[in-house]
Design a protein around this motif. Sequence first.
Motif, PDB file in Angstrom:
ATOM      1  N   GLU A   1     -20.795 -10.567  -4.351  1.00 20.73           N
ATOM      2  CA  GLU A   1     -19.992  -9.523  -3.705  1.00 20.73           C
ATOM      3  C   GLU A   1     -18.531  -9.971  -3.607  1.00 20.73           C
ATOM      4  O   GLU A   1     -17.615  -9.196  -3.877  1.00 20.73           O
ATOM      5  N   ARG A   2     -18.328 -11.232  -3.236  1.00 20.12           N
ATOM      6  CA  ARG A   2     -16.958 -11.757  -3.134  1.00 20.12           C
ATOM      7  C   ARG A   2     -16.279 -11.769  -4.502  1.00 20.12           C
ATOM      8  O   ARG A   2     -15.123 -11.354  -4.628  1.00 20.12           O
ATOM      9  N   LYS A   3     -16.990 -12.220  -5.535  1.00 19.02           N
ATOM     10  CA  LYS A   3     -16.403 -12.245  -6.882  1.00 19.02           C
ATOM     11  C   LYS A   3     -16.065 -10.831  -7.357  1.00 19.02           C
ATOM     12  O   LYS A   3     -15.035 -10.618  -7.988  1.00 19.02           O
ATOM     13  N   ARG A   4     -16.922  -9.874  -7.042  1.00 16.52           N
ATOM     14  CA  ARG A   4     -16.649  -8.494  -7.441  1.00 16.52           C
ATOM     15  C   ARG A   4     -15.397  -7.970  -6.751  1.00 16.52           C
ATOM     16  O   ARG A   4     -14.499  -7.422  -7.390  1.00 16.52           O
ATOM     17  N   ASP A   5     -15.315  -8.155  -5.420  1.00 13.08           N
ATOM     18  CA  ASP A   5     -14.160  -7.675  -4.658  1.00 13.08           C
ATOM     19  C   ASP A   5     -12.870  -8.342  -5.125  1.00 13.08           C
ATOM     20  O   ASP A   5     -11.848  -7.678  -5.348  1.00 13.08           O
ATOM     21  N   GLU A   6     -12.924  -9.657  -5.267  1.00 13.68           N
ATOM     22  CA  GLU A   6     -11.727 -10.389  -5.701  1.00 13.68           C
ATOM     23  C   GLU A   6     -11.361 -10.024  -7.131  1.00 13.68           C
ATOM     24  O   GLU A   6     -10.177  -9.909  -7.470  1.00 13.68           O
ATOM     25  N   GLY A   7     -12.376  -9.820  -7.969  1.00  7.51           N
ATOM     26  CA  GLY A   7     -12.129  -9.427  -9.352  1.00  7.51           C
ATOM     27  C   GLY A   7     -11.414  -8.094  -9.451  1.00  7.51           C
ATOM     28  O   GLY A   7     -10.499  -7.922 -10.272  1.00  7.51           O
ATOM     29  N   GLU A   8     -11.800  -7.136  -8.624  1.00  4.02           N
ATOM     30  CA  GLU A   8     -11.126  -5.836  -8.612  1.00  4.02           C
ATOM     31  C   GLU A   8      -9.658  -6.000  -8.233  1.00  4.02           C
ATOM     32  O   GLU A   8      -8.777  -5.362  -8.825  1.00  4.02           O
ATOM     33  N   ALA A   9      -9.392  -6.859  -7.254  1.00  3.88           N
ATOM     34  CA  ALA A   9      -8.006  -7.105  -6.841  1.00  3.88           C
ATOM     35  C   ALA A   9      -7.213  -7.771  -7.967  1.00  3.88           C
ATOM     36  O   ALA A   9      -6.068  -7.404  -8.231  1.00  3.88           O
ATOM     37  N   ILE A  10      -7.820  -8.746  -8.633  1.00  3.06           N
ATOM     38  CA  ILE A  10      -7.161  -9.433  -9.742  1.00  3.06           C
ATOM     39  C   ILE A  10      -6.859  -8.443 -10.864  1.00  3.06           C
ATOM     40  O   ILE A  10      -5.729  -8.376 -11.369  1.00  3.06           O
ATOM     41  N   LEU A  11      -7.849  -7.667 -11.268  1.00  2.00           N
ATOM     42  CA  LEU A  11      -7.670  -6.718 -12.367  1.00  2.00           C
ATOM     43  C   LEU A  11      -6.598  -5.679 -12.041  1.00  2.00           C
ATOM     44  O   LEU A  11      -5.895  -5.209 -12.937  1.00  2.00           O
ATOM     45  N   GLY A  12      -6.440  -5.369 -10.765  1.00  2.00           N
ATOM     46  CA  GLY A  12      -5.402  -4.431 -10.350  1.00  2.00           C
ATOM     47  C   GLY A  12      -3.992  -4.978 -10.469  1.00  2.00           C
ATOM     48  O   GLY A  12      -3.023  -4.213 -10.456  1.00  2.00           O
ATOM     49  N   LYS A  13      -3.842  -6.280 -10.585  1.00  2.00           N
ATOM     50  CA  LYS A  13      -2.523  -6.927 -10.675  1.00  2.00           C
ATOM     51  C   LYS A  13      -2.110  -7.285 -12.103  1.00  2.00           C
ATOM     52  O   LYS A  13      -0.963  -7.602 -12.360  1.00  2.00           O
ATOM     53  N   ILE A  14      -3.052  -7.260 -13.038  1.00  2.00           N
ATOM     54  CA  ILE A  14      -2.769  -7.687 -14.409  1.00  2.00           C
ATOM     55  C   ILE A  14      -1.791  -6.728 -15.071  1.00  2.00           C
ATOM     56  O   ILE A  14      -1.932  -5.514 -14.975  1.00  2.00           O
ATOM     57  N   GLN A  15      -0.815  -7.301 -15.760  1.00  6.01           N
ATOM     58  CA  GLN A  15       0.118  -6.540 -16.590  1.00  6.01           C
ATOM     59  C   GLN A  15      -0.361  -6.597 -18.038  1.00  6.01           C
ATOM     60  O   GLN A  15      -0.959  -7.599 -18.446  1.00  6.01           O
ATOM     61  N   PRO A  16      -0.106  -5.563 -18.834  1.00  9.93           N
ATOM     62  CA  PRO A  16      -0.530  -5.597 -20.244  1.00  9.93           C
ATOM     63  C   PRO A  16       0.067  -6.807 -20.959  1.00  9.93           C
ATOM     64  O   PRO A  16       1.256  -7.085 -20.834  1.00  9.93           O
TER      65      PRO A  16
END
Length: 159
Positions: free
Chosen positions: A54-69
């Motif tokens: 659950e923690r990896k999923r939540d943190e992963g969503e936050a990380i993916l939201g910050k990635i630039q192309p």
Amino acid sequence: MRLAVIAVGRLKDGPERELCERYRERTLALGRSIGFSGPEIAELAESRGRRPEERKRDEGEAILGKIQPGLIVALDERGRNLGSEAFAQRLASARDAGTAHANFLIGGADGLGEAVRDRADITLAFGALTLPHQLVRALVLEQIYRAMTIVAGHPYHRV
């Protein structure tokens, strides 16, 4: 090419933050002259989930939201080992190909989730050891700085 380190967790004031800032400042100064800017640091909140998945999923969503192309480099113990020269060449090649951003992703205490690793162009490990994510941040900033010295042809890149 704009460099960004996207990391779960905040570094507290102290030697780890000072070391990271030292390498970030060195990279800022040297990188400008060879077509790199940053690295900018994005610190994301740790998940309050009860289970590691659950923690990896939540943190992963936050990380993916910050990635630039652009280039995506995940730091994960299951990644491959890449020498400093090869790492520098990969960054220089991406810059020369017109890649606008390079994103370096560091998970929280449980690591990176599969969704984040799947998005990565490169998944790197700093050896087979499990390392605290705060230490991984210092290591990646040092390796980014070392890559800048290699790309710039700086005679002291092995120091």
